[in-house]
Motif scaffolding. Sequence first.
Motif, PDB file in Angstrom:
ATOM      1  N   ALA A 124      38.352 -40.554  45.876  1.00 41.02           N
ATOM      2  CA  ALA A 124      38.560 -41.298  47.116  1.00 41.02           C
ATOM      3  C   ALA A 124      40.037 -41.237  47.479  1.00 41.02           C
ATOM      4  O   ALA A 124      40.910 -41.180  46.604  1.00 41.02           O
ATOM      5  CB  ALA A 124      38.120 -42.749  46.950  1.00 41.02           C
ATOM      6  N   LEU A 125      40.308 -41.240  48.779  1.00 41.86           N
ATOM      7  CA  LEU A 125      41.680 -41.131  49.266  1.00 41.86           C
ATOM      8  C   LEU A 125      41.872 -42.070  50.457  1.00 41.86           C
ATOM      9  O   LEU A 125      41.087 -42.021  51.412  1.00 41.86           O
ATOM     10  CB  LEU A 125      41.981 -39.682  49.661  1.00 41.86           C
ATOM     11  CG  LEU A 125      43.431 -39.270  49.890  1.00 41.86           C
ATOM     12  CD1 LEU A 125      43.575 -37.753  49.815  1.00 41.86           C
ATOM     13  CD2 LEU A 125      43.971 -39.753  51.218  1.00 41.86           C
TER      14      LEU A 125
ATOM     15  N   VAL B 105      39.967 -44.124  55.200  1.00 44.64           N
ATOM     16  CA  VAL B 105      39.560 -43.915  53.803  1.00 44.64           C
ATOM     17  C   VAL B 105      38.481 -42.841  53.760  1.00 44.64           C
ATOM     18  O   VAL B 105      37.492 -42.913  54.495  1.00 44.64           O
ATOM     19  CB  VAL B 105      39.033 -45.208  53.161  1.00 44.64           C
ATOM     20  CG1 VAL B 105      38.558 -44.934  51.726  1.00 44.64           C
ATOM     21  CG2 VAL B 105      40.108 -46.294  53.163  1.00 44.64           C
ATOM     22  N   ASP B 106      38.684 -41.846  52.894  1.00 39.94           N
ATOM     23  CA  ASP B 106      37.721 -40.769  52.686  1.00 39.94           C
ATOM     24  C   ASP B 106      37.176 -40.807  51.262  1.00 39.94           C
ATOM     25  O   ASP B 106      37.919 -41.101  50.312  1.00 39.94           O
ATOM     26  CB  ASP B 106      38.373 -39.396  52.877  1.00 39.94           C
ATOM     27  CG  ASP B 106      38.541 -38.993  54.326  1.00 39.94           C
ATOM     28  OD1 ASP B 106      37.973 -39.670  55.207  1.00 39.94           O
ATOM     29  OD2 ASP B 106      39.250 -37.998  54.570  1.00 39.94           O
TER      30      ASP B 106
ATOM     31  N   LEU C  81      34.631 -31.293  50.473  1.00 37.94           N
ATOM     32  CA  LEU C  81      34.049 -31.952  51.637  1.00 37.94           C
ATOM     33  C   LEU C  81      34.452 -33.422  51.598  1.00 37.94           C
ATOM     34  O   LEU C  81      34.181 -34.123  50.629  1.00 37.94           O
ATOM     35  CB  LEU C  81      32.523 -31.824  51.641  1.00 37.94           C
ATOM     36  CG  LEU C  81      31.804 -32.460  52.830  1.00 37.94           C
ATOM     37  CD1 LEU C  81      32.177 -31.728  54.123  1.00 37.94           C
ATOM     38  CD2 LEU C  81      30.290 -32.447  52.620  1.00 37.94           C
ATOM     39  N   SER C  82      35.118 -33.881  52.671  1.00 43.98           N
ATOM     40  CA  SER C  82      35.566 -35.271  52.778  1.00 43.98           C
ATOM     41  C   SER C  82      34.711 -36.009  53.801  1.00 43.98           C
ATOM     42  O   SER C  82      34.382 -35.469  54.868  1.00 43.98           O
ATOM     43  CB  SER C  82      37.036 -35.324  53.202  1.00 43.98           C
ATOM     44  OG  SER C  82      37.864 -34.710  52.228  1.00 43.98           O
ATOM     45  N   TYR C  83      34.373 -37.258  53.465  1.00 44.01           N
ATOM     46  CA  TYR C  83      33.506 -38.089  54.302  1.00 44.01           C
ATOM     47  C   TYR C  83      34.237 -39.397  54.592  1.00 44.01           C
ATOM     48  O   TYR C  83      34.625 -40.126  53.655  1.00 44.01           O
ATOM     49  CB  TYR C  83      32.194 -38.358  53.565  1.00 44.01           C
ATOM     50  CG  TYR C  83      31.246 -39.310  54.256  1.00 44.01           C
ATOM     51  CD1 TYR C  83      30.261 -38.826  55.116  1.00 44.01           C
ATOM     52  CD2 TYR C  83      31.314 -40.686  54.038  1.00 44.01           C
ATOM     53  CE1 TYR C  83      29.367 -39.695  55.744  1.00 44.01           C
ATOM     54  CE2 TYR C  83      30.429 -41.557  54.657  1.00 44.01           C
ATOM     55  CZ  TYR C  83      29.461 -41.061  55.507  1.00 44.01           C
ATOM     56  OH  TYR C  83      28.589 -41.920  56.120  1.00 44.01           O
ATOM     57  N   ALA C  84      34.460 -39.710  55.861  1.00 48.99           N
ATOM     58  CA  ALA C  84      35.186 -40.919  56.241  1.00 48.99           C
ATOM     59  C   ALA C  84      34.268 -42.135  56.123  1.00 48.99           C
ATOM     60  O   ALA C  84      33.237 -42.200  56.799  1.00 48.99           O
ATOM     61  CB  ALA C  84      35.725 -40.801  57.660  1.00 48.99           C
TER      62      ALA C  84
ATOM     63  N   ARG D  40      32.741 -43.587  61.915  1.00 49.68           N
ATOM     64  CA  ARG D  40      32.501 -43.538  60.481  1.00 49.68           C
ATOM     65  C   ARG D  40      31.462 -42.458  60.182  1.00 49.68           C
ATOM     66  O   ARG D  40      30.470 -42.305  60.894  1.00 49.68           O
ATOM     67  CB  ARG D  40      31.983 -44.889  59.993  1.00 49.68           C
ATOM     68  CG  ARG D  40      31.724 -44.965  58.499  1.00 49.68           C
ATOM     69  CD  ARG D  40      31.191 -46.330  58.120  1.00 49.68           C
ATOM     70  NE  ARG D  40      32.105 -47.392  58.517  1.00 49.68           N
ATOM     71  CZ  ARG D  40      31.850 -48.685  58.332  1.00 49.68           C
ATOM     72  NH1 ARG D  40      30.703 -49.070  57.794  1.00 49.68           N
ATOM     73  NH2 ARG D  40      32.729 -49.590  58.723  1.00 49.68           N
ATOM     74  N   GLY D  41      31.717 -41.690  59.112  1.00 46.31           N
ATOM     75  CA  GLY D  41      30.828 -40.574  58.800  1.00 46.31           C
ATOM     76  C   GLY D  41      31.363 -39.235  59.275  1.00 46.31           C
ATOM     77  O   GLY D  41      30.689 -38.212  59.111  1.00 46.31           O
ATOM     78  N   SER D  42      32.575 -39.225  59.841  1.00 46.17           N
ATOM     79  CA  SER D  42      33.204 -37.951  60.216  1.00 46.17           C
ATOM     80  C   SER D  42      33.465 -37.127  58.953  1.00 46.17           C
ATOM     81  O   SER D  42      33.682 -37.666  57.862  1.00 46.17           O
ATOM     82  CB  SER D  42      34.508 -38.211  60.963  1.00 46.17           C
ATOM     83  OG  SER D  42      34.263 -38.853  62.194  1.00 46.17           O
ATOM     84  N   LEU D  43      33.446 -35.806  59.100  1.00 47.28           N
ATOM     85  CA  LEU D  43      33.531 -34.896  57.955  1.00 47.28           C
ATOM     86  C   LEU D  43      34.691 -33.928  58.107  1.00 47.28           C
ATOM     87  O   LEU D  43      35.079 -33.569  59.224  1.00 47.28           O
ATOM     88  CB  LEU D  43      32.236 -34.093  57.822  1.00 47.28           C
ATOM     89  CG  LEU D  43      30.937 -34.869  57.625  1.00 47.28           C
ATOM     90  CD1 LEU D  43      29.741 -33.925  57.736  1.00 47.28           C
ATOM     91  CD2 LEU D  43      30.932 -35.570  56.277  1.00 47.28           C
ATOM     92  N   TYR D  44      35.220 -33.487  56.949  1.00 49.08           N
ATOM     93  CA  TYR D  44      36.169 -32.373  56.954  1.00 49.08           C
ATOM     94  C   TYR D  44      35.810 -31.440  55.812  1.00 49.08           C
ATOM     95  O   TYR D  44      35.749 -31.848  54.642  1.00 49.08           O
ATOM     96  CB  TYR D  44      37.606 -32.843  56.791  1.00 49.08           C
ATOM     97  CG  TYR D  44      38.601 -31.688  56.824  1.00 49.08           C
ATOM     98  CD1 TYR D  44      38.761 -30.932  57.985  1.00 49.08           C
ATOM     99  CD2 TYR D  44      39.343 -31.324  55.698  1.00 49.08           C
ATOM    100  CE1 TYR D  44      39.635 -29.855  58.026  1.00 49.08           C
ATOM    101  CE2 TYR D  44      40.229 -30.259  55.738  1.00 49.08           C
ATOM    102  CZ  TYR D  44      40.371 -29.524  56.903  1.00 49.08           C
ATOM    103  OH  TYR D  44      41.231 -28.460  56.950  1.00 49.08           O
TER     104      TYR D  44
END
Length: 289
Positions: free
Chosen positions: A127-128, A152-153, A167-170, A197-201
Amino acid sequence: MFTLKTRTICALAFAAAQALLCVGAQAQAPAPAADQSASAVPAAPEHAITGNVGLVSDYRFRGISQTWRLPAVQGGLDYVHRSGLYLGTWASNVSGNSYNNGSALEWDLYGGVKLEVAPGVVLDLGALAYIYPGARMNRALGVASTQKYDNVDLYVGVSHGPFSAKLSYAVTDYFGLNGGSAGYAYFSSLAPHGGSRGSLYLDLNYNVDLGQGVTVGLHAGHVAVRNYADLSYSDAKVSVSKEVFGVNLSVAIVGTNARSAYYQAGNAAGADAKRLGKAALVLGLSKGF
């Protein structure tokens, strides 16, 4: 389509890579002969603390300039346990033109665990938190709102040899974007469509060792902003790095296809807007300890 400007940037990057190779050849001392009687590599220490400091000509996050296309000073500390558990913190200056009313600082806190799930295959779960102390969005020019930029991701990553993917999930609204802030969160107003909320990278990387300590890094990424498709975009980077006298030197070409109508920022008076996702050459140096 490559423009003349893009070809010029590529030429500059190629020239810089040649320069790094030449410097590396001059700085590299002859390696001692291998000790055939050397024992096996010792086990990693139970606890390890490392740090880093650096300077870049432009701080790019997911391809977007965080410093109004100006330099940044950065640094971090990391703790790693032999089990694979880790904790860390990292900070950089950012532009008050993008992060209004704060201390022009990004402060990151992160933690997770890395596990070898197969020979040479490492799974990374963590988590970041991205924190911008005191920063609040402006709902009009010079008029602060109560909306923070903090994010927070949660992330999952995998690496094998030179390849890594993450894969990061907000788990919060994406850097403060929601139905209440949509009208002023970006350079151009967005129609309110609820939270993000739920945006991805998706972050893909491949590193190529050219020898003499020179490494070429290839990166591709994609941001998918939930409920606000106009903000989604892809980014790419090609970098060359070389450690010389204990300092890591790097040069990179960074670019995105982010829509400039949203990804730009003006100064405190709202003038002199700069495109923050514009392709650019980014220089850097860093030192680990």
